[in-house]
Design an enzyme around this catalytic site. Structure first.
Site: not given
Ligand code: PMP
Length: 287
Positions: A33, A52, A151, A183, A207
């Site tokens: 997603y 991505r 993701k 994270e 991620l």
């Molecule tokens: N880490 C994880 C585990 C996430 O789920 C997300 C958001 N989907 C992020 C980091 C941040 O990614 P982004 O800046 O692309 O939203």
């Protein structure tokens, strides 16, 4: 009022949109997603999310449901049809419906991916009051699988993490593996010490946040020092500031970690400045 959503080529009222019970997204969490923010009716960093998505699909040997131009057109159409000003567009691609349950991947020649998109309206999301107070986090063990760089829709543990945070009376959880923060449950994690921004380096442990990439680029352009390395909770508790980034939270200050208050307990100058720069620059390049 009912939203208009997108499912496999059709724009439908949300009540009429369906996916098969045999869909591998439902049975196996075999899907990926993206969440793209919308500010002032425009998409923030669509190109980054498209890149991505292509990478996630590729890592899982999953077919792309359509071209990036088509994806952009669908995003824009949903913004228009739903009069979306501020909010998000959620996109999900699964390996589709093979008509039965089987661990083996279906033949992509006969099973087409499922593509679903819908909007979530959040009026004034860039002015979230939480950004004024900052958020509180707890640490929990990171027991997710080893390909967090993909993701996927396997979000059960992050979801449990949010519930653990809620139960502890805080806003979110930071995940810790081998003594170091990976994270947040749905965001990337940072600390600031003596003006230096510290965040874990990219690997399959985290991620690769689209917001992270943008924020680190803006930080470097603003002559801020950035260090990409793992840090511990103890180091974070001693930091001057902390913050998280994600497509929907932008840059969000963190003011408390496992009960330890950072600085004077209010958002720090680096996090505040980065939030401003991020929002300003992202609005400029929104499409
Ligand atoms: N880490 C994880 C585990 C996430 O789920 C997300 C958001 N989907 C992020 C980091 C941040 O990614 P982004 O800046 O692309 O939203």
């Amino acid at each position: 009022m009912s939203r208009t959503v997108y499912v496999n080529g059709a724009y439908l009222p949300e009540e009429e949109a369906t996916v098969s019970i045999f869909d591998r997204g439902f049975l196996m969490a075999d899907g990926v997603y993206e969440v793209t923010s919308v500010l002032g009716g425009k998409l923030i960093d669509f190109a980054g999310h498209a890149v991505r998505l292509a990478r996630s699909l590729n890592e899982l040997d999953m077919q792309a449901p359509c071209t990036n131009d088509e994806l952009l057109a669908i995003h824009r159409e949903l913004v228009t049809r739903n009069d979306l000003i501020d909010g998000m567009i959620y996109l999900q691609v699964t390996r589709g419906n093979p008509g039965d349950r089987d661990f083996a991947f279906p033949d992509p020649a006969t099973t087409k991916p499922t593509l679903v998109l819908f909007t979530q309206s959040k009026p004034g999301m860039a002015d979230s009051p939480l950004a004024q107070t900052g958020i509180k986090v707890i640490s929990i063990e990171d027991i997710r699988w080893g390909r967090r760089d993909i993701k996927t829709v396997q979000l059960l543990y992050p979801s449990m993490g949010k519930m653990m945070a809620k139960k502890a009376g805080v806003d979110d959880a930071w995940l810790v593996e081998d003594g170091h923060v990976t994270e947040g449950t749905s965001n990337n994690a940072y600390i600031v010490k003596n003006g230096r921004i510290i965040t874990r380096q990219l690997s399959s442990d985290i991620l690769h946040g689209i917001t992270r990439a943008a924020v680190l680029r803006f930080a470097t352009e603003a002559q801020m020092e950035v260090e990409e390395r793992p840090f511990t909770i103890a180091e974070a508790q001693e930091a001057d500031e902390a913050f998280i980034t994600s497509a929907s939270a932008f840059v969000m200050p963190v003011v408390e970690i496992d009960g330890a208050v950072l600085g004077n307990g209010t958002p720090g100058p680096v996090a505040k400045r980065l939030r401003e720069i991020y929002l300003e620059e992202s609005r400029k390049t929104a499409i």
